[in-house]
Design a protein around this motif. Sequence first.
Motif, PDB file in Angstrom:
ATOM      1  N   LEU A 146      20.291 -28.781  15.791  1.00 44.46           N
ATOM      2  CA  LEU A 146      18.997 -29.247  16.293  1.00 44.46           C
ATOM      3  C   LEU A 146      18.836 -28.985  17.787  1.00 44.46           C
ATOM      4  O   LEU A 146      17.717 -28.697  18.255  1.00 44.46           O
ATOM      5  N   LEU A 147      19.921 -29.082  18.549  1.00 44.78           N
ATOM      6  CA  LEU A 147      19.843 -28.852  19.985  1.00 44.78           C
ATOM      7  C   LEU A 147      19.414 -27.430  20.331  1.00 44.78           C
ATOM      8  O   LEU A 147      18.904 -27.180  21.437  1.00 44.78           O
ATOM      9  N   ARG A 148      19.569 -26.502  19.418  1.00 46.10           N
ATOM     10  CA  ARG A 148      19.087 -25.138  19.664  1.00 46.10           C
ATOM     11  C   ARG A 148      17.563 -25.090  19.765  1.00 46.10           C
ATOM     12  O   ARG A 148      16.994 -24.161  20.338  1.00 46.10           O
ATOM     13  N   GLN A 149      16.914 -26.116  19.186  1.00 42.84           N
ATOM     14  CA  GLN A 149      15.450 -26.176  19.228  1.00 42.84           C
ATOM     15  C   GLN A 149      14.937 -27.014  20.396  1.00 42.84           C
ATOM     16  O   GLN A 149      13.764 -26.944  20.737  1.00 42.84           O
ATOM     17  N   GLY A 150      15.806 -27.849  20.990  1.00 41.38           N
ATOM     18  CA  GLY A 150      15.369 -28.731  22.061  1.00 41.38           C
ATOM     19  C   GLY A 150      15.997 -30.102  21.931  1.00 41.38           C
ATOM     20  O   GLY A 150      16.971 -30.296  21.183  1.00 41.38           O
ATOM     21  N   ARG A 151      15.446 -31.069  22.642  1.00 47.41           N
ATOM     22  CA  ARG A 151      15.998 -32.417  22.625  1.00 47.41           C
ATOM     23  C   ARG A 151      15.886 -33.037  21.230  1.00 47.41           C
ATOM     24  O   ARG A 151      14.992 -32.689  20.456  1.00 47.41           O
ATOM     25  N   MET A 152      16.772 -33.983  20.955  1.00 46.59           N
ATOM     26  CA  MET A 152      16.818 -34.597  19.629  1.00 46.59           C
ATOM     27  C   MET A 152      17.188 -36.067  19.771  1.00 46.59           C
ATOM     28  O   MET A 152      17.540 -36.548  20.851  1.00 46.59           O
ATOM     29  N   ARG A 153      17.097 -36.793  18.653  1.00 46.34           N
ATOM     30  CA  ARG A 153      17.444 -38.209  18.619  1.00 46.34           C
ATOM     31  C   ARG A 153      18.510 -38.473  17.568  1.00 46.34           C
ATOM     32  O   ARG A 153      18.482 -37.885  16.480  1.00 46.34           O
ATOM     33  N   VAL A 154      19.432 -39.369  17.914  1.00 43.89           N
ATOM     34  CA  VAL A 154      20.429 -39.875  16.970  1.00 43.89           C
ATOM     35  C   VAL A 154      20.001 -41.289  16.617  1.00 43.89           C
ATOM     36  O   VAL A 154      19.849 -42.145  17.500  1.00 43.89           O
ATOM     37  N   GLN A 165      18.828 -46.183  19.189  1.00 45.77           N
ATOM     38  CA  GLN A 165      18.629 -44.742  19.192  1.00 45.77           C
ATOM     39  C   GLN A 165      19.180 -44.113  20.470  1.00 45.77           C
ATOM     40  O   GLN A 165      19.202 -44.726  21.528  1.00 45.77           O
ATOM     41  N   TRP A 166      19.576 -42.873  20.354  1.00 50.59           N
ATOM     42  CA  TRP A 166      20.046 -42.087  21.489  1.00 50.59           C
ATOM     43  C   TRP A 166      19.169 -40.848  21.638  1.00 50.59           C
ATOM     44  O   TRP A 166      18.952 -40.111  20.671  1.00 50.59           O
ATOM     45  N   LEU A 167      18.644 -40.627  22.839  1.00 51.74           N
ATOM     46  CA  LEU A 167      17.949 -39.382  23.156  1.00 51.74           C
ATOM     47  C   LEU A 167      18.990 -38.401  23.686  1.00 51.74           C
ATOM     48  O   LEU A 167      19.673 -38.668  24.683  1.00 51.74           O
ATOM     49  N   VAL A 168      19.139 -37.274  22.999  1.00 50.55           N
ATOM     50  CA  VAL A 168      20.217 -36.331  23.282  1.00 50.55           C
ATOM     51  C   VAL A 168      19.632 -35.015  23.788  1.00 50.55           C
ATOM     52  O   VAL A 168      18.760 -34.427  23.141  1.00 50.55           O
ATOM     53  N   GLU A 169      20.161 -34.538  24.948  1.00 48.00           N
ATOM     54  CA  GLU A 169      19.652 -33.304  25.550  1.00 48.00           C
ATOM     55  C   GLU A 169      20.666 -32.167  25.534  1.00 48.00           C
ATOM     56  O   GLU A 169      20.281 -31.010  25.706  1.00 48.00           O
ATOM     57  N   ASP A 170      21.945 -32.476  25.352  1.00 46.13           N
ATOM     58  CA  ASP A 170      22.961 -31.421  25.370  1.00 46.13           C
ATOM     59  C   ASP A 170      24.160 -31.872  24.538  1.00 46.13           C
ATOM     60  O   ASP A 170      24.206 -32.994  24.022  1.00 46.13           O
ATOM     61  N   THR A 171      25.148 -30.984  24.435  1.00 47.73           N
ATOM     62  CA  THR A 171      26.295 -31.282  23.568  1.00 47.73           C
ATOM     63  C   THR A 171      27.133 -32.441  24.104  1.00 47.73           C
ATOM     64  O   THR A 171      27.714 -33.193  23.319  1.00 47.73           O
ATOM     65  N   ASP A 172      27.207 -32.590  25.424  1.00 47.70           N
ATOM     66  CA  ASP A 172      27.956 -33.726  25.970  1.00 47.70           C
ATOM     67  C   ASP A 172      27.300 -35.046  25.560  1.00 47.70           C
ATOM     68  O   ASP A 172      27.989 -36.004  25.170  1.00 47.70           O
ATOM     69  N   ALA A 173      25.986 -35.097  25.659  1.00 50.72           N
ATOM     70  CA  ALA A 173      25.263 -36.312  25.257  1.00 50.72           C
ATOM     71  C   ALA A 173      25.401 -36.548  23.759  1.00 50.72           C
ATOM     72  O   ALA A 173      25.475 -37.707  23.311  1.00 50.72           O
ATOM     73  N   LEU A 174      25.448 -35.470  22.984  1.00 52.34           N
ATOM     74  CA  LEU A 174      25.655 -35.608  21.542  1.00 52.34           C
ATOM     75  C   LEU A 174      27.000 -36.249  21.259  1.00 52.34           C
ATOM     76  O   LEU A 174      27.097 -37.166  20.430  1.00 52.34           O
ATOM     77  N   GLU A 175      28.052 -35.798  21.941  1.00 55.04           N
ATOM     78  CA  GLU A 175      29.374 -36.361  21.731  1.00 55.04           C
ATOM     79  C   GLU A 175      29.407 -37.840  22.108  1.00 55.04           C
ATOM     80  O   GLU A 175      30.041 -38.650  21.437  1.00 55.04           O
TER      81      GLU A 175
END
Length: 375
Positions: A146-154, A165-175
Amino acid sequence: MTARNTPHTAHAAVALYPNRAHEARHERVSLGELARRIAGLQGLPYYGEFNPEQAPAESLYLVPSGTLIGVEEARGLGIASELDLFGGVVPLPFVATKAISHGLVGAGAQAPQGWPETFAAQAGDALLDGFTAFDLDDAREAGQRLLRQGRMRVKPVRATAGRGQWLVEDTDALEQALAAQDADEVNAFGLVLEQHLDEVLTYSVGQVRIGELLATYHGRQRLTEDNAGETVYGGSDLVVVRGDFDALLQLDLPDPVRLAVSQSQRYDAVASACFPALIASRRNYDVAQGRDAHGRQRSGVLEQSWRIGGASSAEIAALETFHADPTVTRVRASSLEFFGEVRQPPTHASVLFRGLDPEIGFMTKCVTVEAYEGT
């Protein structure tokens, strides 16, 4: 229009069935008042709170405070169709959550028994881009995609009102977001990973049935400030019509609202097809509309609710109006929730609760109904 799951028995009374782990005082009181009004709509006495360990349920119309899980439990409570309760019965726990609103990240992804492989594909563009994962490794793969398309939510699937909820902008934030999740919770109930939208508007679309009365609506939620200064749910403003989704679509609706209604109708139909054991006399869908990372306008159903909810006072008040005057086919109905003693209910409001709740302080819950002048 005939009811789904039509077999039912005659009812001797209506009872509130508190079946959630915890319910605040304002919830218990207001739900009891709504159950009393549901009894009035059916010309039945109000039994009060029902305890299955103390009395048989076969002759009662039930108003559960939460979604009932499992067909066997429903049968044990005398529920055979949507004419036997205000709320819903789902066959498996994950069906009651936002988990079903997205598909798995791949054919080999972990999923619980009974997972509907075709739901997301059948719902199609009624959904936003996203995945549901029942394993943190699957969630990681879904998030990276999903991050390949832009920001996402967990989004934990059992959280409500945007909590957790988490607003995620990059792989570090995803982790970081995945590290904060409870692996057992994810394995049991799932985790949603979904594209983020900017400039979001959220619509509520729903349908309720009590006896022969059927109504469908669209509306918007309002926010308010609670006694601690936090922004919380403040009620819903609905346009309610007598009849089904097609009756609602006959109104002169703005294009975004018409799209939200159509997407909810599709989601509802797919859910009924994928889960034949689903019983629901109250169906509510949250539809988000906004711009994706590329500036494109997107719209999709976020989640469903098949239990009595925040907008139910407005739903029931609308049904009362339809019941009292068979010539009325459309109304505006609003549920209102606000905090503190200074603000007073509108003069034409019906008050469900006004007082001190030990957990959240002084609050008021009320409902209004007005004529609908639109076309």
